[in-house]
Design an enzyme around this catalytic site. Structure first.
Site, short mmCIF file in Angstrom:
data_model
loop_
_atom_site.label_atom_id
_atom_site.label_comp_id
_atom_site.label_asym_id
_atom_site.label_seq_id
_atom_site.Cartn_x
_atom_site.Cartn_y
_atom_site.Cartn_z
N THR A 1 10.82 -35.10 -51.60
CA THR A 1 11.31 -35.05 -52.98
C THR A 1 12.34 -33.95 -53.20
OG1 THR A 1 9.60 -33.51 -53.69
CG2 THR A 1 9.12 -35.89 -53.91
N ASP B 1 12.28 -31.69 -43.20
CA ASP B 1 11.00 -32.05 -42.62
C ASP B 1 11.11 -33.48 -42.10
OD1 ASP B 1 10.83 -33.68 -44.87
OD2 ASP B 1 9.00 -32.76 -45.66
N HIS C 1 28.33 -23.80 -62.53
CA HIS C 1 27.62 -22.88 -63.41
C HIS C 1 26.68 -21.93 -62.68
CE1 HIS C 1 28.07 -25.67 -67.17
NE2 HIS C 1 29.22 -25.46 -66.53
N CYS D 1 13.69 -32.69 -47.95
CA CYS D 1 12.31 -33.10 -47.72
C CYS D 1 12.08 -34.38 -48.52
CB CYS D 1 11.31 -31.99 -48.06
SG CYS D 1 11.24 -31.48 -49.78
N HIS E 1 29.28 -17.58 -66.86
CA HIS E 1 28.19 -17.89 -65.93
C HIS E 1 27.84 -16.68 -65.08
CE1 HIS E 1 28.70 -21.94 -67.27
NE2 HIS E 1 29.96 -21.94 -66.86
#
Length: 150
Positions: free
Chosen positions: A67, A8, A98, A65, A133
């Site tokens: 955060t 963004d 993982h 973006c 995993h």
């Protein structure tokens, strides 16, 4: 490797730096935007990149973006996507080892460019370990399939 990359307005500067680094490393960066600092809605760009990875049109993706939280939410709505919001080198490594993450998500307002580039390198270079995993990833896929089937 073909890598879909989107952001963004908050992530534009970091996206451009990452694109340069991807190309320097010999990867093909498929930029889905945004390409201006004008305010946009992150789901529009997260959706495009996640769709490319989900459909196999790109091997992996990178979303940015402010955060990273919003882009993570959007990307993980798509089948087969394992988008990981990483805030340090260790989480980038473990997201690959993982979780076999196929989309790296970064927060441009909370992650310095130098750190983001370090995370990019380890994320690109770290292989998935498989083993124990894989059982966990299969459980996630089973959940995804059951939700999709209603």
């Amino acid at each position: 490797m073909k890598i879909a990359i989107g952001c963004d307005h908050a992530g534009l500067q970091l996206k451009e730096a990452i694109k340069i680094e991807l190309e320097r490393l010999g990867h093909e960066a498929s930029d889905v935007g945004t390409n201006t600092c004008d305010s946009v809605d992150y789901p529009d760009y997260g959706q495009m990149a996640a769709q490319m990875v989900s459909s196999g049109k790109a091997n992996r993706g990178i979303l940015i973006c402010g955060t990273g939280i919003g882009m993570s939410i959007v990307a993980n709505k798509y089948s087969g996507i394992r988008a990981a919001l990483c805030n340090d080198v260790q989480t980038a490594v473990l997201s690959r080892q993982h979780n076999d993450s196929n989309i790296l998500v970064l927060g441009a307002r909370v992650t310095a460019q130098e750190l983001a580039l370090k995370m990019l390198h380890v994320w690109l270079d770290t292989p998935y370990e498989g083993g124990r995993h894989q059982r966990r990833l299969q459980k996630i896929k089973n959940i995804e399939d059951s939700v999709k089937d209603g």
